[in-house]
Scaffold this motif. Structure first.
Motif, PDB file in Angstrom:
ATOM      1  N   GLU A   1      30.979  48.764  46.943  1.00  0.00           N
ATOM      2  CA  GLU A   1      29.998  48.108  47.370  1.00  0.00           C
ATOM      3  C   GLU A   1      30.414  46.507  46.882  1.00  0.00           C
ATOM      4  OE1 GLU A   1      26.696  47.897  48.726  1.00  0.00           O
ATOM      5  OE2 GLU A   1      27.708  49.885  49.608  1.00  0.00           O
ATOM      6  N   ARG A   2      31.397  46.191  46.063  1.00  0.00           N
ATOM      7  CA  ARG A   2      31.717  44.949  45.724  1.00  0.00           C
ATOM      8  C   ARG A   2      32.381  43.957  47.155  1.00  0.00           C
ATOM      9  NH1 ARG A   2      31.690  42.728  41.047  1.00  0.00           N
ATOM     10  NH2 ARG A   2      31.455  40.888  42.128  1.00  0.00           N
ATOM     11  N   GLY A  39      29.031  35.197  51.196  1.00  0.00           N
ATOM     12  CA  GLY A  39      27.768  35.731  50.572  1.00  0.00           C
ATOM     13  C   GLY A  39      27.876  36.682  49.426  1.00  0.00           C
ATOM     14  N   LEU A  40      29.102  36.997  49.019  1.00  0.00           N
ATOM     15  CA  LEU A  40      29.418  37.875  47.774  1.00  0.00           C
ATOM     16  C   LEU A  40      29.154  37.385  46.542  1.00  0.00           C
ATOM     17  CD1 LEU A  40      33.108  39.358  48.819  1.00  0.00           C
ATOM     18  CD2 LEU A  40      30.747  40.546  49.502  1.00  0.00           C
ATOM     19  N   HIS A  41      28.918  36.097  46.537  1.00  0.00           N
ATOM     20  CA  HIS A  41      28.607  35.431  45.142  1.00  0.00           C
ATOM     21  C   HIS A  41      26.882  35.753  44.877  1.00  0.00           C
ATOM     22  CE1 HIS A  41      32.488  33.570  45.476  1.00  0.00           C
ATOM     23  NE2 HIS A  41      32.097  33.402  46.418  1.00  0.00           N
ATOM     24  N   GLU A 100      33.262  40.492  37.332  1.00  0.00           N
ATOM     25  CA  GLU A 100      32.265  41.341  37.018  1.00  0.00           C
ATOM     26  C   GLU A 100      30.762  41.210  37.653  1.00  0.00           C
ATOM     27  OE1 GLU A 100      30.728  43.433  32.867  1.00  0.00           O
ATOM     28  OE2 GLU A 100      32.607  42.622  32.721  1.00  0.00           O
ATOM     29  N   ARG A 101      30.762  39.780  37.343  1.00  0.00           N
ATOM     30  CA  ARG A 101      29.127  39.230  37.858  1.00  0.00           C
ATOM     31  C   ARG A 101      29.536  38.153  38.967  1.00  0.00           C
ATOM     32  NH1 ARG A 101      26.238  35.318  33.895  1.00  0.00           N
ATOM     33  NH2 ARG A 101      25.227  34.386  35.917  1.00  0.00           N
ATOM     34  N   ARG A 102      28.794  38.726  40.100  1.00  0.00           N
ATOM     35  CA  ARG A 102      29.032  37.925  41.272  1.00  0.00           C
ATOM     36  C   ARG A 102      28.760  36.565  41.398  1.00  0.00           C
ATOM     37  NH1 ARG A 102      28.429  41.511  46.389  1.00  0.00           N
ATOM     38  NH2 ARG A 102      28.132  43.490  45.624  1.00  0.00           N
ATOM     39  N   SER A 108      38.902  36.040  49.484  1.00  0.00           N
ATOM     40  CA  SER A 108      37.766  36.971  49.753  1.00  0.00           C
ATOM     41  C   SER A 108      36.975  37.087  48.319  1.00  0.00           C
ATOM     42  CB  SER A 108      38.320  38.521  50.446  1.00  0.00           C
ATOM     43  OG  SER A 108      38.647  37.861  51.569  1.00  0.00           O
ATOM     44  N   PHE A 109      37.761  37.462  47.362  1.00  0.00           N
ATOM     45  CA  PHE A 109      37.306  37.700  46.171  1.00  0.00           C
ATOM     46  C   PHE A 109      37.322  36.412  45.044  1.00  0.00           C
ATOM     47  CE2 PHE A 109      38.326  42.502  46.751  1.00  0.00           C
ATOM     48  CZ  PHE A 109      36.768  42.792  47.085  1.00  0.00           C
TER      49      PHE A 109
END
Length: 341
Positions: free
Chosen positions: A162-163, A181-183, A21-23, A333-334
């Motif tokens: 967008e996530r 960079g997703l974090h 939920e939170r990057r 990736s996630f």
């Protein structure tokens, strides 16, 4: 070196299927290259490992919603087209399904005819050239009709497109996200900048070749895919200033690393540059400019685990991955992140 030298055993349930939920709530394993020392943190603690005078280099490429679902004409059989490379003149190199029914001359329709296309050529290796026909601006049509091309190991449907974009993504062109960079959140980047860390951007459009397994037994025989990248004058100047003052150049993601290492001079000096790179970094490589790396956990036997092994040492990386499995980190990736320094 052998491809099997980079194998590790990963339970399927540790492959992250959805983003947190939170990057910046993901976990962050830190690995000190000199002795392999590991620590367990959270990503929002990254500023604790940065110093005033360092620079952080991020890849601002934005993922194209490049997966198109439509029908073959005549007859209406289903088809899927994944855009890979813009070849100009409304023509793209694509992955297609079902391949045996997508011969040159096959016509395709997407969005009830809003976007039409024709397969014009079959390329060696099985990709197709597809010429599109549409009104208006192609990227706007894609934003409307296209879906996010998630990696093959993610089976869940993404609720918020967008996530799978970084918060600083800007230049459309990637077939996959630069996932390290997703974090980052805007607040975390502001905090890092306020510390006196310079923030610079490069662009590397990630190709699907990044997921292609290394099939050769000897890694040096692996044909590396090409990707297009750009380094601006502003970013080149930031890197040169940082290094001249004794600061560290820290890359966010293997894509930023490959961009800098492709164009840096032997002494680490950077000039503004643009072009294709097929640099393949594996143990034995001497890094010219990168001093630290923020990265996710990579697939076994992939070119990316070879790159991080070149930077931090194969034994240190395999030990870190073994520890990450034991500690139930989330992979790919996630998943969670590492900071190598």
């Amino acid at each position: 070196m052998k491809t099997s030298d980079f194998y590790y055993d990963l339970p399927q349930e540790l492959i992250a299927q959805t983003p947190l939920e939170r990057r910046d709530a993901s976990r962050l394993m830190t690995l000190r290259r000199t002795d392999g020392a590991l620590e367990h943190h959270h990503f929002y603690e990254l500023p604790d490992f940065l110093r005033p005078g360092d620079c952080l280099i991020l890849n601002d490429s934005r993922v194209l919603p490049a997966r198109l679902l439509g029908q073959r004409l005549p007859g209406g059989g289903a088809c899927e087209v994944l855009l890979l490379i813009d070849r100009g003149n409304k023509t793209w190199e694509c992955l297609v399904r079902p391949g045996r029914k997508m011969k040159p001359g096959t016509r395709l329709s997407f969005g009830n005819g809003e976007l039409m296309a024709e397969v014009t050529e079959e390329l060696p290796g099985g990709n197709r050239l597809v010429r599109f026909d549409y009104d208006g601006i192609f990227l706007e049509v894609l934003e409307h009709l296209g879906k996010m091309p998630l990696p093959p190991y993610i089976k869940e449907e993404l609720q918020d497109q967008e996530r799978y974009q970084t918060v600083y993504s800007k230049v459309l062109g990637s077939a996959a996200a630069p996932t390290a960079g997703l974090h980052f959140t805007p607040e975390l980047l502001e905090k890092i900048a306020a510390m006196g860390v310079g923030i610079g951007y490069v662009t590397l459009h990630v190709g699907l070749g990044t997921f292609r397994p290394v099939k050769e037994e000897d890694i040096e025989s692996h044909p590396m895919h090409s990707e297009y990248c750009v380094i601006s004058q502003e970013t080149a100047d930031l890197i040169n200033r940082t290094r001249a003052a004794g600061g560290r150049c820290i890359c966010v993601g293997t894509t930023s690393c490959r961009t800098l290492e492709s164009f840096a001079r032997e002494d680490g000096h950077m000039e503004p540059s643009a072009g294709w790179t097929d640099i393949f970094i594996y143990p034995g490589y001497k890094f010219k400019v990168m001093d630290g790396l923020v990265t996710n956990f990579h697939l076994p036997e992939s070119t990316l685990i070879m790159l991080v092994s070149a930077f931090a040492g194969r034994e240190h990386i395999l030990h870190a991955y073994e520890e990450a499995v034991k500690e139930r980190y989330r992979f790919f990736s996630f998943g969670d992140a590492m900071f190598l320094y």
